[in-house]
Design a protein around this motif. Structure first.
Motif, short mmCIF file in Angstrom:
data_model
loop_
_atom_site.label_atom_id
_atom_site.label_comp_id
_atom_site.label_asym_id
_atom_site.label_seq_id
_atom_site.Cartn_x
_atom_site.Cartn_y
_atom_site.Cartn_z
N PRO A 144 4.74 -1.00 2.85
CA PRO A 144 3.37 -1.49 2.43
C PRO A 144 2.49 -0.45 1.47
N MET A 145 2.97 0.58 1.45
CA MET A 145 2.04 1.41 0.73
C MET A 145 2.52 1.46 -0.78
N ALA A 146 3.73 1.02 -1.00
CA ALA A 146 4.37 1.03 -2.25
C ALA A 146 3.99 -0.27 -2.89
N LYS A 147 3.66 -1.22 -2.04
CA LYS A 147 3.21 -2.60 -2.52
C LYS A 147 1.86 -2.49 -3.05
N ASN A 148 1.17 -1.72 -2.27
CA ASN A 148 -0.24 -1.61 -2.65
C ASN A 148 -0.36 -0.96 -4.02
N LEU A 149 0.71 -0.18 -4.53
CA LEU A 149 0.62 0.58 -5.56
C LEU A 149 0.92 -0.42 -6.83
N ILE A 150 1.74 -1.34 -6.35
CA ILE A 150 2.33 -2.38 -7.55
C ILE A 150 0.90 -3.42 -7.67
N LYS A 151 0.47 -3.73 -6.51
CA LYS A 151 -0.68 -4.68 -6.68
C LYS A 151 -1.80 -4.27 -7.51
N ALA A 152 -2.14 -2.55 -7.44
CA ALA A 152 -3.15 -2.13 -8.22
C ALA A 152 -2.53 -2.03 -9.60
N GLY A 153 -1.44 -2.40 -10.06
CA GLY A 153 -1.04 -2.49 -11.45
C GLY A 153 -0.10 -1.50 -11.94
N HIS A 154 0.48 -0.45 -11.00
CA HIS A 154 1.54 0.38 -11.26
C HIS A 154 2.88 0.05 -11.33
N THR A 155 3.75 0.99 -12.20
CA THR A 155 5.15 0.17 -12.15
C THR A 155 5.90 1.25 -11.37
N LEU A 156 6.60 0.74 -10.20
CA LEU A 156 7.40 1.34 -9.20
C LEU A 156 8.72 1.43 -9.45
N TYR A 157 9.54 2.61 -9.34
CA TYR A 157 10.75 2.84 -9.18
C TYR A 157 11.14 3.32 -7.73
N VAL A 206 14.72 -1.97 0.09
CA VAL A 206 14.67 -1.88 -1.20
C VAL A 206 14.67 -3.34 -1.72
N LYS A 207 15.11 -4.37 -1.31
CA LYS A 207 15.09 -5.71 -1.82
C LYS A 207 13.77 -6.35 -1.74
N GLU A 208 13.03 -6.05 -0.66
CA GLU A 208 11.85 -6.51 -0.39
C GLU A 208 10.83 -5.92 -1.53
N LEU A 209 11.00 -4.73 -1.74
CA LEU A 209 10.28 -4.19 -3.08
C LEU A 209 10.51 -4.70 -4.33
N ILE A 210 12.06 -5.22 -4.60
CA ILE A 210 12.20 -5.65 -5.60
C ILE A 210 11.63 -6.95 -6.01
N GLY A 224 8.35 -6.72 -7.03
CA GLY A 224 8.09 -6.38 -8.56
C GLY A 224 8.65 -5.16 -8.89
N ALA A 225 9.19 -4.21 -7.87
CA ALA A 225 9.59 -2.83 -8.26
C ALA A 225 11.20 -2.50 -8.78
N THR A 226 11.31 -1.59 -9.52
CA THR A 226 12.74 -1.39 -10.08
C THR A 226 13.58 -0.59 -8.98
N ALA A 227 14.57 -1.02 -8.79
CA ALA A 227 15.32 -0.36 -7.54
C ALA A 227 16.38 0.86 -8.49
N CYS A 228 16.41 1.95 -7.55
CA CYS A 228 17.16 3.01 -8.34
C CYS A 228 18.46 3.21 -7.29
N GLY A 229 19.44 4.08 -7.86
CA GLY A 229 20.54 4.41 -6.83
C GLY A 229 20.65 5.55 -6.08
N SER A 230 19.56 6.25 -6.53
CA SER A 230 19.43 7.55 -5.73
C SER A 230 18.12 8.06 -6.03
N SER A 231 17.53 9.13 -5.27
CA SER A 231 16.41 9.95 -5.27
C SER A 231 16.24 10.68 -6.70
N LYS A 232 17.34 11.23 -7.21
CA LYS A 232 17.44 11.66 -8.56
C LYS A 232 17.07 10.64 -9.64
N GLU A 233 17.63 9.68 -9.49
CA GLU A 233 17.41 8.53 -10.56
C GLU A 233 15.98 8.06 -10.42
#
Ligand code: NAD
Length: 295
Positions: free
Chosen positions: A14-27, A36-40, A43-52
């Motif tokens: 939910p914290m990540a979702k609130n950042l998206i709702k506020a207009g930020h671009t999330l990886y 991860v699927k729920e965040l995609i 509106g978020a973009t999924a990454c394959g690792s913490s590094k990415e």
């Protein structure tokens, strides 16, 4: 702005979702695919690792269970430290040991990456509403720069000192909450066995000196025998173990915390680790042979 968010569990999602709702671009990244699927979908973009994830954004937020998870995600193979560029900032919002926060910050500093430790209090409903209380440790200029981002997720963000201070503050919070629940449980079970209706006790004392936010949050649930979490005993044990390590490091007695920890550990071995921490009352009920419930 671009933000990397790692750890999409009960709180992080939910914290990540609130950042998206506020207009930020999330990886985003989590080892659990369904999270991860729920965040995609949000509106978020999924990454394959913490590094990415860290390579995509100047601000990286982590919301993970405990110190070893944060160390792995930040300093481990394919971790944040490998992807983040110089000048980027990590805000770790997990509740971990302040000793670990300092160690992680020291490693990041070698690569020119700043860190704030910013654990939260409030639980899932407040994470959904964006109203958690955030306690922060780190440099004031870094805090000032990202305070507005923190206030999308929380209703308050308070700088309490240097790196590690956020988690020390969180431990103080967890000690007080555990002691409150233990005291409430002890009192209600003893009084019930002495023949007084525990609900009447709650109604009689809640406006007096023993009244508290903890009492009003937990007593009504306990009196109905409702122990679904909320905040799991397992997580509270983790926090009190971190308090134990911290107290050892600064040579301070914590007798009350030790008793609360023993009670919670017995409940874990009774298979109740997933109960809400209000379920501490079950320790007293087991040993007294009586339940403190509404009549
Ligand atoms: P959680 O277990 O639901 O979520 C943690 C997430 O981290 C999971 O999705 C897990 O898959 C992910 N994760 C673990 N290791 C990982 C790795 N190596 N790489 C990527 N992802 C990884 O926990 P939560 O309830 O969201 O709690 C997170 C933190 O917030 C904890 O420190 C907890 O003590 C604290 N907290 C929780 C609550 C609450 O009510 N749940 C309230 C306040 C603070």
């Amino acid at each position: 702005m671009n933000i990397a968010f790692i750890g999409l569990g009960i709180m992080g999602k939910p914290m990540a979702k609130n950042l998206i709702k506020a207009g930020h671009t999330l990886y985003v990244y989590d080892i659990v695919e369904s999270a991860v699927k729920e965040l995609i979908e949000a509106g978020a973009t999924a990454c394959g690792s913490s590094k990415e994830a860290a390579s995509k954004a100047p601000l990286i937020i982590t919301m993970l269970p405990n110190s070893p998870h944060v160390k792995t995600v930040v300093l481990g193979e394919n971790g944040v430290i490998e992807g983040a560029s110089e000048g980027s900032v990590l805000i770790d919002m997990s509740s971990i040991s302040p000793i670990a926060s300092k160690e992680i910050a020291a490693e990041l500093k070698k690569k020119g990456i700043e860190m704030l430790d910013a654990p939260v209090s409030g639980g899932e409903p407040k994470a959904v509403d964006g109203t958690v209380a955030i306690m922060v440790g780190g440099k004031k200029e870094v805090f000032d720069k990202y305070k507005d981002i923190l206030l999308i997720m929380g209703s308050t963000a308070t700088l309490t000192g240097e790196i590690g201070s956020g988690n020390t503050t969180k431990l103080a919070n967890q000690i007080m909450v555990a002691a409150n629940i233990a005291g409430m449980s002890e009192a209600l079970v003893m009084a019930t066995k002495a023949g007084v209706d525990p609900e009447k006790i709650y109604m009689a004392i809640r406006a007096g000196l023993a009244g508290s936010t903890v009492l009003d949050a937990k007593a009504p649930l306990v009196l109905e025998g409702k122990f679904a979490p909320g905040f799991r005993i397992d997580l509270h044990v983790k926090d009190l173990m971190n308090a134990y390590d911290t107290a050892e490091a600064v040579d301070t007695p914590i007798p009350v915390t030790k008793v609360a920890l023993e009670i919670m550990k017995e409940l874990q071995s009774d298979g109740k680790g997933s109960n809400d921490h209000g379920g501490m009352i079950q320790y007293y009920e087991k040993h007294a042979g009586i339940e403190a419930r509404k009549e």
